[in-house]
Design an enzyme around this catalytic site. Sequence first.
Site, PDB file in Angstrom:
ATOM      1  N   GLY A 145      13.619  -8.813 -63.030  1.00 27.21           N
ATOM      2  CA  GLY A 145      13.366  -9.735 -64.129  1.00 27.21           C
ATOM      3  C   GLY A 145      11.935 -10.230 -64.227  1.00 27.21           C
ATOM      4  O   GLY A 145      11.657 -11.129 -65.025  1.00 27.21           O
ATOM      5  N   GLN A 146      11.021  -9.650 -63.441  1.00 26.39           N
ATOM      6  CA  GLN A 146       9.625 -10.095 -63.558  1.00 26.39           C
ATOM      7  C   GLN A 146       9.051  -9.626 -64.896  1.00 26.39           C
ATOM      8  O   GLN A 146       9.100  -8.427 -65.211  1.00 26.39           O
ATOM      9  CB  GLN A 146       8.770  -9.549 -62.399  1.00 26.39           C
ATOM     10  CG  GLN A 146       7.329 -10.064 -62.462  1.00 26.39           C
ATOM     11  CD  GLN A 146       6.469  -9.616 -61.275  1.00 26.39           C
ATOM     12  OE1 GLN A 146       6.898  -8.811 -60.448  1.00 26.39           O
ATOM     13  NE2 GLN A 146       5.260 -10.143 -61.217  1.00 26.39           N
ATOM     14  N   SER A 147       8.531 -10.574 -65.661  1.00 32.54           N
ATOM     15  CA  SER A 147       7.970 -10.231 -66.970  1.00 32.54           C
ATOM     16  C   SER A 147       6.478 -10.524 -67.058  1.00 32.54           C
ATOM     17  O   SER A 147       5.809 -10.029 -67.961  1.00 32.54           O
ATOM     18  CB  SER A 147       8.712 -10.981 -68.079  1.00 32.54           C
ATOM     19  OG  SER A 147       8.595 -12.377 -67.896  1.00 32.54           O
ATOM     20  N   ASP A 188       7.354 -24.213 -67.426  1.00 29.70           N
ATOM     21  CA  ASP A 188       7.738 -22.962 -68.072  1.00 29.70           C
ATOM     22  C   ASP A 188       7.956 -23.219 -69.556  1.00 29.70           C
ATOM     23  O   ASP A 188       8.571 -24.216 -69.947  1.00 29.70           O
ATOM     24  CB  ASP A 188       9.019 -22.412 -67.420  1.00 29.70           C
ATOM     25  CG  ASP A 188       9.268 -20.952 -67.777  1.00 29.70           C
ATOM     26  OD1 ASP A 188       9.212 -20.101 -66.878  1.00 29.70           O
ATOM     27  OD2 ASP A 188       9.520 -20.662 -68.971  1.00 29.70           O
ATOM     28  N   HIS A 211       9.246 -19.758 -59.407  1.00 29.69           N
ATOM     29  CA  HIS A 211       9.936 -20.669 -60.306  1.00 29.69           C
ATOM     30  C   HIS A 211      10.495 -21.815 -59.464  1.00 29.69           C
ATOM     31  O   HIS A 211      11.183 -21.564 -58.467  1.00 29.69           O
ATOM     32  CB  HIS A 211      11.131 -19.990 -60.991  1.00 29.69           C
ATOM     33  CG  HIS A 211      10.784 -18.829 -61.873  1.00 29.69           C
ATOM     34  ND1 HIS A 211      10.777 -18.912 -63.248  1.00 29.69           N
ATOM     35  CD2 HIS A 211      10.452 -17.548 -61.584  1.00 29.69           C
ATOM     36  CE1 HIS A 211      10.464 -17.735 -63.763  1.00 29.69           C
ATOM     37  NE2 HIS A 211      10.260 -16.887 -62.773  1.00 29.69           N
ATOM     38  N   ASN A 217      10.672 -13.473 -58.958  1.00 26.98           N
ATOM     39  CA  ASN A 217      11.211 -12.191 -59.387  1.00 26.98           C
ATOM     40  C   ASN A 217      10.148 -11.136 -59.110  1.00 26.98           C
ATOM     41  O   ASN A 217       9.013 -11.265 -59.565  1.00 26.98           O
ATOM     42  CB  ASN A 217      11.564 -12.234 -60.880  1.00 26.98           C
ATOM     43  CG  ASN A 217      12.638 -13.259 -61.181  1.00 26.98           C
ATOM     44  OD1 ASN A 217      13.573 -13.421 -60.406  1.00 26.98           O
ATOM     45  ND2 ASN A 217      12.499 -13.961 -62.296  1.00 26.98           N
ATOM     46  N   HIS A 226       4.324 -15.646 -59.275  1.00 26.23           N
ATOM     47  CA  HIS A 226       4.693 -17.030 -59.580  1.00 26.23           C
ATOM     48  C   HIS A 226       6.031 -17.333 -58.949  1.00 26.23           C
ATOM     49  O   HIS A 226       6.929 -16.495 -58.908  1.00 26.23           O
ATOM     50  CB  HIS A 226       4.748 -17.280 -61.091  1.00 26.23           C
ATOM     51  CG  HIS A 226       5.547 -16.263 -61.859  1.00 26.23           C
ATOM     52  ND1 HIS A 226       5.048 -15.013 -62.157  1.00 26.23           N
ATOM     53  CD2 HIS A 226       6.795 -16.307 -62.385  1.00 26.23           C
ATOM     54  CE1 HIS A 226       5.960 -14.334 -62.832  1.00 26.23           C
ATOM     55  NE2 HIS A 226       7.041 -15.091 -62.983  1.00 26.23           N
TER      56      HIS A 226
HETATM   57  P1  5GP Z   1       9.311 -13.912 -64.798  1.00 27.47           P
HETATM   58  O1  5GP Z   1      10.218 -13.407 -65.896  1.00 27.47           O
HETATM   59  O2  5GP Z   1       8.077 -13.026 -64.678  1.00 27.47           O
HETATM   60  O3  5GP Z   1       9.976 -14.140 -63.487  1.00 27.47           O
HETATM   61  O4  5GP Z   1       8.818 -15.337 -65.261  1.00 27.47           O
HETATM   62  C1  5GP Z   1       7.877 -15.503 -66.247  1.00 27.47           C
HETATM   63  C2  5GP Z   1       8.088 -16.867 -66.839  1.00 27.47           C
HETATM   64  O5  5GP Z   1       6.954 -17.197 -67.613  1.00 27.47           O
HETATM   65  C3  5GP Z   1       9.301 -16.948 -67.780  1.00 27.47           C
HETATM   66  O6  5GP Z   1      10.230 -17.899 -67.279  1.00 27.47           O
HETATM   67  C4  5GP Z   1       8.700 -17.353 -69.127  1.00 27.47           C
HETATM   68  O7  5GP Z   1       9.491 -18.287 -69.816  1.00 27.47           O
HETATM   69  C5  5GP Z   1       7.357 -17.941 -68.713  1.00 27.47           C
HETATM   70  N1  5GP Z   1       6.319 -17.793 -69.712  1.00 27.47           N
HETATM   71  C6  5GP Z   1       6.050 -16.693 -70.479  1.00 27.47           C
HETATM   72  N2  5GP Z   1       5.001 -16.923 -71.268  1.00 27.47           N
HETATM   73  C7  5GP Z   1       4.584 -18.196 -70.995  1.00 27.47           C
HETATM   74  C8  5GP Z   1       3.515 -19.002 -71.515  1.00 27.47           C
HETATM   75  O8  5GP Z   1       2.732 -18.602 -72.374  1.00 27.47           O
HETATM   76  N3  5GP Z   1       3.397 -20.256 -71.002  1.00 27.47           N
HETATM   77  C9  5GP Z   1       4.249 -20.741 -70.055  1.00 27.47           C
HETATM   78  N4  5GP Z   1       4.041 -21.992 -69.638  1.00 27.47           N
HETATM   79  N5  5GP Z   1       5.255 -20.006 -69.536  1.00 27.47           N
HETATM   80  C10 5GP Z   1       5.421 -18.746 -70.013  1.00 27.47           C
END
Ligand code: 5GP
Length: 113
Positions: free
Chosen positions: A92-94, A30, A101, A86, A99
């Site tokens: 909190g999914q962005s 991450d 974690h 998420n 994926h």
């Molecule tokens: P979410 O918020 O969707 O559960 O998790 C997305 C994750 O992707 C976040 O923890 C964020 O730090 C990570 N992330 C966002 N952009 C990038 C990227 O360009 N490269 C990597 N390796 N991780 C990323």
Amino acid sequence: MSDCLFCRIVARQTPAQFVYEDDRAAAFKDVNPQAPTHVLIVPKKHISSLAEASDEDAELLGHLQRVACRIALEHSLTKGFRVVTNNGRGAGQSVDHLHYHLLGGRAMTWPPG
Ligand code: 5GP
Ligand code: ZN
């Protein structure tokens, strides 16, 4: 999907620090780690979220968790680790590519915020 960040990472069009790859899954660090070990495990196939996975994806979902466990062992996370996904903005999914974690290397609290 060309407009999906994690599809681009899987296709090596966007750089990432890979720690694992096979024909169905990939795992990379991450970019904004929340623990000493923070790895994202993704299917190579684009699935937007866990809620968008189908019954045909059940074996793939299991495989992703097996990969997470394998990486945890490789990182010697013997004191414990957390695997979480998420689902949806409210959780909190962005990034809209499924994926998991993998977090470890520090004490974890429960419940998460
Ligand atoms: P979410 O918020 O969707 O559960 O998790 C997305 C994750 O992707 C976040 O923890 C964020 O730090 C990570 N992330 C966002 N952009 C990038 C990227 O360009 N490269 C990597 N390796 N991780 C990323
Ligand atoms: Zn994708």
